[in-house]
Design a protein around this motif. Structure first.
Motif, PDB file in Angstrom:
ATOM      1  N   THR A 192       8.942 -62.185  28.770  1.00  0.00           N
ATOM      2  CA  THR A 192       8.335 -63.215  29.599  1.00  0.00           C
ATOM      3  C   THR A 192       9.141 -64.512  29.560  1.00  0.00           C
ATOM      4  O   THR A 192      10.041 -64.684  28.723  1.00  0.00           O
ATOM      5  CB  THR A 192       6.912 -63.511  29.118  1.00  0.00           C
ATOM      6  OG1 THR A 192       6.981 -64.114  27.803  1.00  0.00           O
ATOM      7  CG2 THR A 192       6.068 -62.238  29.049  1.00  0.00           C
ATOM      8  N   ARG A 193       8.777 -65.428  30.430  1.00  0.00           N
ATOM      9  CA  ARG A 193       9.365 -66.761  30.406  1.00  0.00           C
ATOM     10  C   ARG A 193       9.102 -67.412  29.056  1.00  0.00           C
ATOM     11  O   ARG A 193       9.990 -68.045  28.466  1.00  0.00           O
ATOM     12  CB  ARG A 193       8.776 -67.603  31.536  1.00  0.00           C
ATOM     13  CG  ARG A 193       9.316 -69.026  31.601  1.00  0.00           C
ATOM     14  CD  ARG A 193       8.556 -69.860  32.625  1.00  0.00           C
ATOM     15  NE  ARG A 193       9.152 -71.183  32.784  1.00  0.00           N
ATOM     16  CZ  ARG A 193       8.931 -72.204  31.948  1.00  0.00           C
ATOM     17  NH1 ARG A 193       8.144 -72.031  30.879  1.00  0.00           N
ATOM     18  NH2 ARG A 193       9.502 -73.385  32.161  1.00  0.00           N
ATOM     19  N   LYS A 194       7.896 -67.257  28.555  1.00  0.00           N
ATOM     20  CA  LYS A 194       7.520 -67.837  27.274  1.00  0.00           C
ATOM     21  C   LYS A 194       8.397 -67.301  26.151  1.00  0.00           C
ATOM     22  O   LYS A 194       8.794 -68.040  25.241  1.00  0.00           O
ATOM     23  CB  LYS A 194       6.049 -67.548  26.980  1.00  0.00           C
ATOM     24  CG  LYS A 194       5.522 -68.167  25.697  1.00  0.00           C
ATOM     25  CD  LYS A 194       4.038 -67.870  25.514  1.00  0.00           C
ATOM     26  CE  LYS A 194       3.526 -68.473  24.209  1.00  0.00           C
ATOM     27  NZ  LYS A 194       2.063 -68.181  24.026  1.00  0.00           N
ATOM     28  N   ASP A 195       8.710 -66.012  26.196  1.00  0.00           N
ATOM     29  CA  ASP A 195       9.584 -65.410  25.187  1.00  0.00           C
ATOM     30  C   ASP A 195      10.958 -66.078  25.177  1.00  0.00           C
ATOM     31  O   ASP A 195      11.529 -66.351  24.118  1.00  0.00           O
ATOM     32  CB  ASP A 195       9.768 -63.915  25.458  1.00  0.00           C
ATOM     33  CG  ASP A 195       8.513 -63.102  25.200  1.00  0.00           C
ATOM     34  OD1 ASP A 195       7.691 -63.506  24.363  1.00  0.00           O
ATOM     35  OD2 ASP A 195       8.367 -62.044  25.862  1.00  0.00           O
ATOM     36  N   LEU A 196      11.515 -66.297  26.367  1.00  0.00           N
ATOM     37  CA  LEU A 196      12.839 -66.902  26.461  1.00  0.00           C
ATOM     38  C   LEU A 196      12.832 -68.342  25.966  1.00  0.00           C
ATOM     39  O   LEU A 196      13.730 -68.762  25.216  1.00  0.00           O
ATOM     40  CB  LEU A 196      13.344 -66.849  27.904  1.00  0.00           C
ATOM     41  CG  LEU A 196      13.529 -65.455  28.510  1.00  0.00           C
ATOM     42  CD1 LEU A 196      14.076 -65.568  29.929  1.00  0.00           C
ATOM     43  CD2 LEU A 196      14.447 -64.587  27.659  1.00  0.00           C
ATOM     44  N   VAL A 197      11.827 -69.096  26.361  1.00  0.00           N
ATOM     45  CA  VAL A 197      11.723 -70.492  25.927  1.00  0.00           C
ATOM     46  C   VAL A 197      11.588 -70.563  24.404  1.00  0.00           C
ATOM     47  O   VAL A 197      12.249 -71.377  23.738  1.00  0.00           O
ATOM     48  CB  VAL A 197      10.529 -71.182  26.612  1.00  0.00           C
ATOM     49  CG1 VAL A 197      10.281 -72.563  26.009  1.00  0.00           C
ATOM     50  CG2 VAL A 197      10.776 -71.298  28.113  1.00  0.00           C
ATOM     51  N   ARG A 242      13.325 -65.740  36.970  1.00  0.00           N
ATOM     52  CA  ARG A 242      13.295 -67.020  37.699  1.00  0.00           C
ATOM     53  C   ARG A 242      13.626 -68.186  36.772  1.00  0.00           C
ATOM     54  O   ARG A 242      14.315 -69.138  37.169  1.00  0.00           O
ATOM     55  CB  ARG A 242      11.926 -67.220  38.346  1.00  0.00           C
ATOM     56  CG  ARG A 242      11.693 -66.385  39.596  1.00  0.00           C
ATOM     57  CD  ARG A 242      10.518 -66.926  40.412  1.00  0.00           C
ATOM     58  NE  ARG A 242       9.292 -66.881  39.633  1.00  0.00           N
ATOM     59  CZ  ARG A 242       8.459 -65.840  39.594  1.00  0.00           C
ATOM     60  NH1 ARG A 242       8.744 -64.754  40.297  1.00  0.00           N
ATOM     61  NH2 ARG A 242       7.365 -65.880  38.873  1.00  0.00           N
ATOM     62  N   PHE A 243      13.124 -68.110  35.548  1.00  0.00           N
ATOM     63  CA  PHE A 243      13.421 -69.166  34.579  1.00  0.00           C
ATOM     64  C   PHE A 243      14.928 -69.273  34.351  1.00  0.00           C
ATOM     65  O   PHE A 243      15.489 -70.374  34.301  1.00  0.00           O
ATOM     66  CB  PHE A 243      12.713 -68.883  33.250  1.00  0.00           C
ATOM     67  CG  PHE A 243      13.191 -69.732  32.117  1.00  0.00           C
ATOM     68  CD1 PHE A 243      12.828 -71.071  32.020  1.00  0.00           C
ATOM     69  CD2 PHE A 243      14.041 -69.203  31.136  1.00  0.00           C
ATOM     70  CE1 PHE A 243      13.297 -71.865  30.976  1.00  0.00           C
ATOM     71  CE2 PHE A 243      14.510 -69.985  30.093  1.00  0.00           C
ATOM     72  CZ  PHE A 243      14.130 -71.324  30.015  1.00  0.00           C
ATOM     73  N   LEU A 244      15.589 -68.145  34.214  1.00  0.00           N
ATOM     74  CA  LEU A 244      17.021 -68.146  33.939  1.00  0.00           C
ATOM     75  C   LEU A 244      17.832 -68.733  35.086  1.00  0.00           C
ATOM     76  O   LEU A 244      18.746 -69.537  34.872  1.00  0.00           O
ATOM     77  CB  LEU A 244      17.504 -66.724  33.643  1.00  0.00           C
ATOM     78  CG  LEU A 244      16.996 -66.085  32.350  1.00  0.00           C
ATOM     79  CD1 LEU A 244      17.452 -64.637  32.274  1.00  0.00           C
ATOM     80  CD2 LEU A 244      17.458 -66.865  31.131  1.00  0.00           C
ATOM     81  N   SER A 248      16.985 -72.794  35.121  1.00  0.00           N
ATOM     82  CA  SER A 248      18.025 -73.129  34.147  1.00  0.00           C
ATOM     83  C   SER A 248      19.438 -73.072  34.698  1.00  0.00           C
ATOM     84  O   SER A 248      20.363 -73.542  34.039  1.00  0.00           O
ATOM     85  CB  SER A 248      17.910 -72.187  32.941  1.00  0.00           C
ATOM     86  OG  SER A 248      16.612 -72.263  32.377  1.00  0.00           O
ATOM     87  N   GLY A 249      19.638 -72.481  35.871  1.00  0.00           N
ATOM     88  CA  GLY A 249      20.947 -72.508  36.511  1.00  0.00           C
ATOM     89  C   GLY A 249      21.919 -71.434  36.076  1.00  0.00           C
ATOM     90  O   GLY A 249      23.130 -71.563  36.312  1.00  0.00           O
ATOM     91  N   ALA A 250      21.448 -70.365  35.432  1.00  0.00           N
ATOM     92  CA  ALA A 250      22.361 -69.311  34.988  1.00  0.00           C
ATOM     93  C   ALA A 250      23.173 -68.769  36.155  1.00  0.00           C
ATOM     94  O   ALA A 250      22.672 -68.621  37.274  1.00  0.00           O
ATOM     95  CB  ALA A 250      21.579 -68.179  34.329  1.00  0.00           C
ATOM     96  N   MET A 251      24.424 -68.447  35.877  1.00  0.00           N
ATOM     97  CA  MET A 251      25.320 -67.901  36.898  1.00  0.00           C
ATOM     98  C   MET A 251      25.292 -66.380  36.883  1.00  0.00           C
ATOM     99  O   MET A 251      25.238 -65.730  37.925  1.00  0.00           O
ATOM    100  CB  MET A 251      26.744 -68.396  36.637  1.00  0.00           C
ATOM    101  CG  MET A 251      27.805 -67.816  37.552  1.00  0.00           C
ATOM    102  SD  MET A 251      29.439 -68.489  37.208  1.00  0.00           S
ATOM    103  CE  MET A 251      29.764 -67.814  35.569  1.00  0.00           C
ATOM    104  N   VAL A 252      25.363 -65.805  35.684  1.00  0.00           N
ATOM    105  CA  VAL A 252      25.309 -64.364  35.465  1.00  0.00           C
ATOM    106  C   VAL A 252      24.285 -64.120  34.375  1.00  0.00           C
ATOM    107  O   VAL A 252      24.192 -64.898  33.414  1.00  0.00           O
ATOM    108  CB  VAL A 252      26.681 -63.807  35.021  1.00  0.00           C
ATOM    109  CG1 VAL A 252      26.599 -62.316  34.744  1.00  0.00           C
ATOM    110  CG2 VAL A 252      27.754 -64.101  36.055  1.00  0.00           C
ATOM    111  N   VAL A 253      23.522 -63.051  34.503  1.00  0.00           N
ATOM    112  CA  VAL A 253      22.563 -62.692  33.460  1.00  0.00           C
ATOM    113  C   VAL A 253      22.841 -61.259  33.016  1.00  0.00           C
ATOM    114  O   VAL A 253      23.410 -60.463  33.762  1.00  0.00           O
ATOM    115  CB  VAL A 253      21.104 -62.830  33.934  1.00  0.00           C
ATOM    116  CG1 VAL A 253      20.782 -64.282  34.250  1.00  0.00           C
ATOM    117  CG2 VAL A 253      20.848 -61.961  35.161  1.00  0.00           C
ATOM    118  N   GLY A 254      22.442 -60.938  31.794  1.00  0.00           N
ATOM    119  CA  GLY A 254      22.674 -59.593  31.304  1.00  0.00           C
ATOM    120  C   GLY A 254      21.871 -59.316  30.059  1.00  0.00           C
ATOM    121  O   GLY A 254      21.165 -60.179  29.539  1.00  0.00           O
TER     122      GLY A 254
END
Length: 328
Positions: A192-197, A242-244, A248-254
């Motif tokens: 979740t978003r909460k997990d990432l934060v 969406r959070f990433l 947050s502006g991420a360019m690439v995610v993985g």
């Protein structure tokens, strides 16, 4: 540890596949802010200045290999009927003596041994990066390019894997598993978003525009056992994606799993909503099967991410062998 694991299993089981109003609305591909001809999406965030900045902060010392090995029996996506990885010998020292394919004679072949091999594989095997053509919506991919107009028998004429530039950027590891006190997230867990934060706060790291963000689930610990690795892996949810990107502006995610997102889908109208959101709507490539165990062990959360993928013309993905070098 056991109680934490049990709590996560219960939490995962209680997560409902209910989309928000925004998710449930009609979805269409994104139009690029970099122009009507743009084929690389958020990779436009790589600039001379951004490359110079991250390379100037390299601390030297350790270099972390973020790729996995390819071998017969390796984990791979089979649900849609795609091929397994195969390698076979085309030339062996003893066989060359017998066959003499280059007509140089027995004496020469016994003196100069010759080994050759060929491989066959699906483009989404091992550590790889998804090109923006991989998933689309309503017959179109990122920036409105249509399959009808731009896809031929030999691949896409636009936005194929060959268009992916060398990736030199700030990399960030989000170690979700470790932040929860676990070696590995439970099967099927939806991040979740909460997990990432919470993980970013635990690591004392912030995201910036243009980052390559890699999420550790711990699933790579099962890589040697293809069936176990592929069976109901944890993955990311839409709000976290969406959070990433948007927040947050991420360019690439993985991530270290295969397919990046969690299943079953959160949307009744899309069986891979995170992929279509990232690739088709946001122009953000996805890296899958990244090896993140060494970064986690050494608590390296910020690094220079350097990676070049194979320039497979018109392809929807390509193998990539990225490295991570800690930065100051």
């Amino acid at each position: 540890m056991k109680s934490a694991f049990s709590h996560l299993v219960i939490t995962a089981a209680l997560q409902l596949a209910v989309a928000s109003t925004a998710d449930a609305a009609p979805r269409s591909v994104g139009q690029s802010p970099w122009g009507a001809e743009d084929e690389i999406g958020r990779l436009n965030l790589i600039t001379e200045e951004s490359r110079s900045d991250v390379l100037s902060r390299v601390s030297g010392g350790s270099v972390y290999d973020l790729s996995v090995e390819y071998f017969i029996g390796m984990p791979s996506w089979q649900a849609a009927g795609d091929p397994h990885y195969r390698i076979w010998m085309t030339h062996t020292p003893d066989g060359t003596v017998v066959d003499d394919p280059l007509h140089v004679g027995t004496t020469m072949n016994e003196h100069v041994s010759y080994t050759g091999a060929a491989v066959s594989m699906y483009t989404h095997m091992g550590t790889h990066i998804d090109a923006l053509v991989h998933f689309g919506l309503n017959g179109e991919i990122w920036n409105g390019f249509s399959a009808e107009e731009h896809l031929g028998d030999r691949g896409w004429k636009v936005a194929g894997a060959e268009k992916i530039p060398p990736l030199v950027a700030r990399g960030v590891l989000i170690d979700v598993a470790a932040a929860k006190g676990l070696d590995m997230l439970p099967d099927g867990y939806r991040i979740t978003r909460k997990d990432l934060v919470a993980a970013l706060e635990w690591q004392d790291v912030s995201l910036r525009e243009g980052d390559v963000v890699l999420i550790r689930t711990g699933r790579m610990k099962r890589y040697a056992d293809a069936a176990a690795y592929m069976d109901n892996p944890p993955g990311i949810g839409l709000a976290a994606a969406r959070f990433l990107v948007e927040e947050s502006g991420a360019m690439v995610v993985g991530a270290d799993n295969l397919s990046f997102e969690s299943f079953p889908s959160e949307l009744e109208t899309d069986y891979v909503p995170v992929h279509t959101y990232l690739l088709a709507q946001q122009g953000a490539p996805i890296i899958e099967l990244a090896y993140l165990e060494d970064l986690s062990k050494d608590k390296v959360y910020e690094f220079a991410f350097i990676g070049g993928s194979l320039k497979l013309r018109g392809a929807d993905a390509a193998p990539i062998r990225p490295v991570a070098i800690p930065i100051r």
